[in-house]
Enzyme design. Structure first.
Site, PDB file in Angstrom:
ATOM      1  N   GLY A   1       0.850   4.649  10.890  1.00 36.96           N
ATOM      2  CA  GLY A   1       0.607   4.558  12.333  1.00 36.96           C
ATOM      3  C   GLY A   1      -0.052   5.795  12.930  1.00 36.96           C
TER       4      GLY A   1
ATOM      5  N   ASP B   1      -2.022  -1.049   7.508  1.00 38.29           N
ATOM      6  CA  ASP B   1      -2.464  -1.720   8.734  1.00 38.29           C
ATOM      7  C   ASP B   1      -3.099  -0.715   9.701  1.00 38.29           C
ATOM      8  OD1 ASP B   1      -0.077  -0.441   9.384  1.00 38.29           O
ATOM      9  OD2 ASP B   1       0.644  -2.047  10.669  1.00 38.29           O
TER      10      ASP B   1
ATOM     11  N   GLY C   1       4.507   4.526  12.063  1.00 37.30           N
ATOM     12  CA  GLY C   1       5.241   3.736  13.049  1.00 37.30           C
ATOM     13  C   GLY C   1       6.714   3.835  12.714  1.00 37.30           C
TER      14      GLY C   1
ATOM     15  N   GLU D   1       1.842   2.278   2.579  1.00 36.11           N
ATOM     16  CA  GLU D   1       2.589   1.052   2.896  1.00 36.11           C
ATOM     17  C   GLU D   1       2.939   0.173   1.697  1.00 36.11           C
ATOM     18  OE1 GLU D   1       0.028   2.209   4.658  1.00 36.11           O
ATOM     19  OE2 GLU D   1       0.690   2.329   6.736  1.00 36.11           O
TER      20      GLU D   1
END
Ligand SMILES: *[C@@H]1O[C@H](CO)[C@@H](O)[C@H](O)[C@H]1NC(C)=O
Ligand SMILES: *[C@@H]1O[C@H](CO)[C@@H](O)[C@H](O)[C@H]1NC(C)=O
Length: 383
Positions: free
Chosen positions: A142, A173, A94, A165
Site C-alpha cells: 500500500g 495490488d 495497507g 503479497e
C-alpha cells in the site's frame, strides 16, 4: 502488505516485537493517524502511525483523498508532498489485519478498504499538480500505491521497497498490475512473484523512484520545495536534481540484480508459473535455486493470479488495472482458499512454513484463476 506481514518476516520480527512493546507502553492519548497541512506552497501529507510503520488504514485514506482533491483545485497549493513520520518507514503497506477479519465476518470494510484505497491510487496517478513522495524508509504494498503513481518519488539509502503479497495469499495490488509490467524485461514479474526486496539506489535503478537523495538532506530538500514560489513541475524537477547531484553515497555500489538481469529475463519468460518454476529448477545457478526455494513458499493461488494480473495489466491503463484489481481483491476476500491462506499467515510466524490451499500450482485450476477476474456487476470499481 501490512505490519502483520512484516512481522511474519524473520528479519523484521525483532523490530515488530519492539513495536508491540512500545504500543503497550503508549498512553491512550490519540495521535492523528495522518497530518494534513499547508506549508508554504505545498500541501503536506504526513502518514503518522510510526509505531505501525505508517501502515495505511481506511480512516487515513478517507482523510487523505478529499484533501488531495481539494489541493488539486486550490490556488494556494502548487505541489503536494507525502512523507512518513518516525524515520523508519514511509508506509509498510495497507493495515489489512482489520480488513481480513472483517472479510471473514462478511463486513463491508473489506469492500470499502480496497475500493477507497484504489480510488486514491488512481487520483495520485492522474494528479494535475506535482506530487512528490519522499520514500525515506520501508515502502511496501500500500505504501508503494501512495508513491509510485505520483510524478516524483525520492528514494534514500533507507528506502526498502517490496511487493510481498504472494507471501500472504494476496497479489501485488494498488496498481502493481500497471507499474510492474512496465519495468525493464521480466523484472516486474520477478519482483511480484518472489517479493524480492530492493534497497536505496536500486529502487531508483529499477524505476520505482525517480530520484535518489541522502536521507540526511531530506529536511533541507523539503524546506526548499515548500519555499518555492508557484513552482512548475520543471522547477520541482530542478530542485530534486540538484539534491540528487549532491548525494554521492553508495554511488559505487553496483545494482544488486545487475548480474542477474539476463537470467531473470530468460528464467521468468514462460507462458505459465509452472513453466517458470521448471526453468528455475532446471538451472544450475545458485541464484535460480534461491528463487525456486522462495517461490516454493509462496501461495500457489496468489502466484497464478499475479502472473495473469501482470500479463493483462501490461496493456491496460492504471484505472483499468485498478478495476481489475478490485475484482481480484473481492475474490480473494470471499474465497475459501484466501481465508485458509490468511489463517496460515499465523503459521508463518511460528514455523516459517505456510500451508496453502490448494497446496500446489497444479491444483490451482485455470478456471479458479479466471473466476477471480470476473465482473462484479454493480459492485465493480468506478471512478
Ligand atoms: C476512524 O475514525 C473515526 C472518527 O473519524 C473513529 O471514531 C474510529 O474509531 C476510527 N477507527 C479506527 C479503527 O481507528
Ligand atoms: C546535475 O548534474 C547533471 C550531470 O552532472 C547536470 O547536467 C545538471 O545540470 C545538474 N543539475 C543541477 C540542478 O544541479
Amino acid at each position: 502488505c501490512c505490519t502483520f506481514l512484516l512481522c511474519s518476516s524473520p528479519r523484521l520480527s525483532s523490530l515488530c516485537r519492539l513495536q508491540r512493546i512500545h504500543s503497550h507502553m503508549m498512553s491512550s492519548r490519540a495521535e492523528p493517524e495522518v497530518l494534513l497541512e499547508k506549508v508554504g506552497c505545498a500541501g503536506v501529507i504526513t502518514l503518522n502511525r510510526p509505531k505501525f510503520l505508517n501502515a495505511l488504514t481506511l480512516n487515513m485514506t478517507r482523510q487523505i483523498y478529499p484533501q488531495l482533491k481539494k489541493w488539486e483545485d486550490d490556488q494556494e497549493a502548487a505541489i503536494v508532498i507525502i512523507r512518513g513520520a518516525g524515520g523508519k518507514a514511509f508506509c509498510a503497506g495497507g493495515d489489512i489485519r482489520a480488513v481480513t477479519e472483517a472479510g471473514k465476518a462478511g463486513d463491508a470494510l473489506s469492500e470499502d478498504f480496497f475500493r477507497e484505497e484504489y480510488i486514491l491510487n488512481n487520483a495520485i496517478g492522474a494528479y494535475k499538480k506535482p506530487y512528490i513522495a519522499l520514500i525515506d524508509g520501508i515502502t511496501m504494498g500500500g505504501g508503494v500505491g501512495l508513491s509510485v503513481h505520483g510524478r516524483f518519488r525520492v528514494a534514500t539509502e533507507k528506502t526498502l521497497f517490496a511487493m510481498p503479497e504472494t507471501a500472504i495469499g494476496l497479489f501485488p495490488d494498488v496498481g502493481g498490475g500497471y507499474f510492474l509490467p512496465r519495468l525493464q524485461g521480466k523484472l516486474g514479474l520477478f519482483l511480484a512473484l518472489t517479493g524480492f526486496r530492493l534497497k536505496g539506489r536500486d529502487v531508483q535503478r529499477v524505476g520505482v523512484a525517480t530520484h535518489f537523495v541522502e536521507s540526511k538532506h531530506i529536511p533541507d530538500l523539503e524546506k526548499e520545495l515548500v519555499d518555492l514560489k508557484s513552482p512548475s513541475a520543471e522547477d520541482v524537477s530542478n530542485v530534486l536534481q540538484s539534491y540528487q547531484n549532491q548525494s554521492s553515497l553508495d554511488s559505487e555500489k553496483p545494482f544488486v540484480l545487475e548480474k542477474h538481469l539476463s537470467d531473470i529475463n530468460r528464467l521468468f519468460s514462460s507462458s505459465s508459473v509452472e513453466g517458470i518454476v521448471q526453468n528455475l529448477k532446471a538451472d544450475d545457478s545458485s541464484f535460480a535455486k534461491k528463487q525456486a526455494e522462495t517461490l516454493s513458499k509462496m501461495s500457489p493461488t496468489s502466484m497464478k493470479i499475479t502472473f495473469r494480473q501482470l500479463q493483462a495489466g501490461a496493456t491496460l491503463s492504471l484505472s483499468e488495472v485498478l478495476v481489475m484489481e478490485y475484482r481480484l481483491s473481492q475474490a480473494c476476500m470471499s474465497s475459501n482458499s484466501f481465508s485458509t491462506c490468511l489463517s496460515s499467515t499465523v503459521l508463518i510466524d511460528k514455523d516459517q512454513s505456510p500451508k496453502w490451499n490448494p497446496p500446489t500450482l497444479e491444483e490451482v485450476s485455470h478456471q479458479m484463476v479466471e473466476q477471480s477476474f470476473s465482473s462484479l456487476g454493480h459492485k465493480d470499481l468506478t471512478f
